[in-house]
Motif scaffolding. Structure first.
Motif, mmCIF file in Angstrom:
data_model
loop_
_atom_site.group_PDB
_atom_site.id
_atom_site.type_symbol
_atom_site.label_atom_id
_atom_site.label_comp_id
_atom_site.label_asym_id
_atom_site.label_seq_id
_atom_site.Cartn_x
_atom_site.Cartn_y
_atom_site.Cartn_z
ATOM 1 N N UNK A 178 56.184 62.549 150.444
ATOM 2 C CA UNK A 178 57.440 62.523 148.914
ATOM 3 C C UNK A 178 58.093 62.567 150.098
ATOM 4 N N UNK A 179 59.623 61.453 149.096
ATOM 5 C CA UNK A 179 60.666 61.477 149.535
ATOM 6 C C UNK A 179 62.269 62.158 148.807
ATOM 7 N N UNK A 180 62.516 62.766 148.707
ATOM 8 C CA UNK A 180 64.143 63.227 148.679
ATOM 9 C C UNK A 180 65.253 63.373 149.495
ATOM 10 N N UNK A 181 65.846 63.261 148.777
ATOM 11 C CA UNK A 181 67.081 63.565 149.646
ATOM 12 C C UNK A 181 67.465 64.828 151.037
ATOM 13 N N UNK A 182 68.173 64.419 151.917
ATOM 14 C CA UNK A 182 68.136 65.324 152.551
ATOM 15 C C UNK A 182 69.160 66.549 152.719
ATOM 16 N N UNK A 183 70.088 66.572 152.030
ATOM 17 C CA UNK A 183 70.633 67.907 151.297
ATOM 18 C C UNK A 183 69.730 68.714 150.744
ATOM 19 N N UNK A 184 68.721 68.259 150.079
ATOM 20 C CA UNK A 184 67.602 68.971 149.449
ATOM 21 C C UNK A 184 66.504 69.346 150.300
ATOM 22 N N UNK A 241 63.847 73.641 153.222
ATOM 23 C CA UNK A 241 63.448 74.247 154.681
ATOM 24 C C UNK A 241 64.339 75.502 154.714
ATOM 25 N N UNK A 242 65.554 75.905 154.589
ATOM 26 C CA UNK A 242 66.087 76.939 155.038
ATOM 27 C C UNK A 242 66.135 78.395 154.084
ATOM 28 N N UNK A 243 65.132 77.209 153.053
ATOM 29 C CA UNK A 243 64.673 78.517 151.945
ATOM 30 C C UNK A 243 63.193 79.229 151.798
ATOM 31 N N UNK A 278 68.896 76.481 146.507
ATOM 32 C CA UNK A 278 67.690 77.159 146.679
ATOM 33 C C UNK A 278 68.900 77.366 148.638
ATOM 34 N N UNK A 279 70.027 77.483 148.296
ATOM 35 C CA UNK A 279 71.254 78.065 149.247
ATOM 36 C C UNK A 279 71.273 79.436 148.679
ATOM 37 N N UNK A 280 71.623 79.743 147.655
ATOM 38 C CA UNK A 280 71.547 81.298 147.007
ATOM 39 C C UNK A 280 70.457 82.061 146.726
ATOM 40 N N UNK A 281 69.490 81.408 147.121
ATOM 41 C CA UNK A 281 67.893 82.528 147.168
ATOM 42 C C UNK A 281 68.087 82.564 148.021
#
Length: 105
Positions: A1-7, A12-14, A72-75
């Motif tokens: 699966x390919x997604x953007x870097x920030x996503x 991963x942080x979430x 994702x960051x807020x969660x």
């Protein structure tokens, strides 16, 4: 699966925050299909998730979605701030992820 870097970084942080809180969630993220069109992937994230992120060269534009990254960051911040109470009460359900119907063909 390919997604953007920030996503990928936000996912991963979430995932790490969910693991720290012994919780799990299913999230949808925008991805890149083989033909270069945008798609979506649904991912179950929890304490036993084995997620990796690798750099990948692509002839297509980077997949971006600021609302998904913010969500994702807020969660992740919310989980780290509140975690699971000592009583073992479940983590509240996360808000819904933005509607991905725009990506369906």
């Amino acid at each position: 699966m390919i997604t953007g870097t920030a996503i990928a970084e936000a996912l991963l942080d979430y995932a790490q925050a969910l693991a720290q809180a012994a919780g799990s969630a299913t999230v949808q993220i925008p991805t890149l299909n083989d033909d270069g069109s945008q798609g979506r992937s649904e991912i179950l994230v929890g304490p036993s998730s084995q997620l990796i992120s690798d750099a990948e060269a692509s002839e297509h534009d980077e997949v971006t979605d600021e609302s998904v990254v913010i969500y994702l960051r807020e969660e992740a911040v919310n989980l780290r701030a509140h975690g699971l109470p000592a009583t073992g009460t479940a983590i509240p359900e996360p808000r819904s992820v933005p509607d991905w119907s725009d990506f369906e063909s």
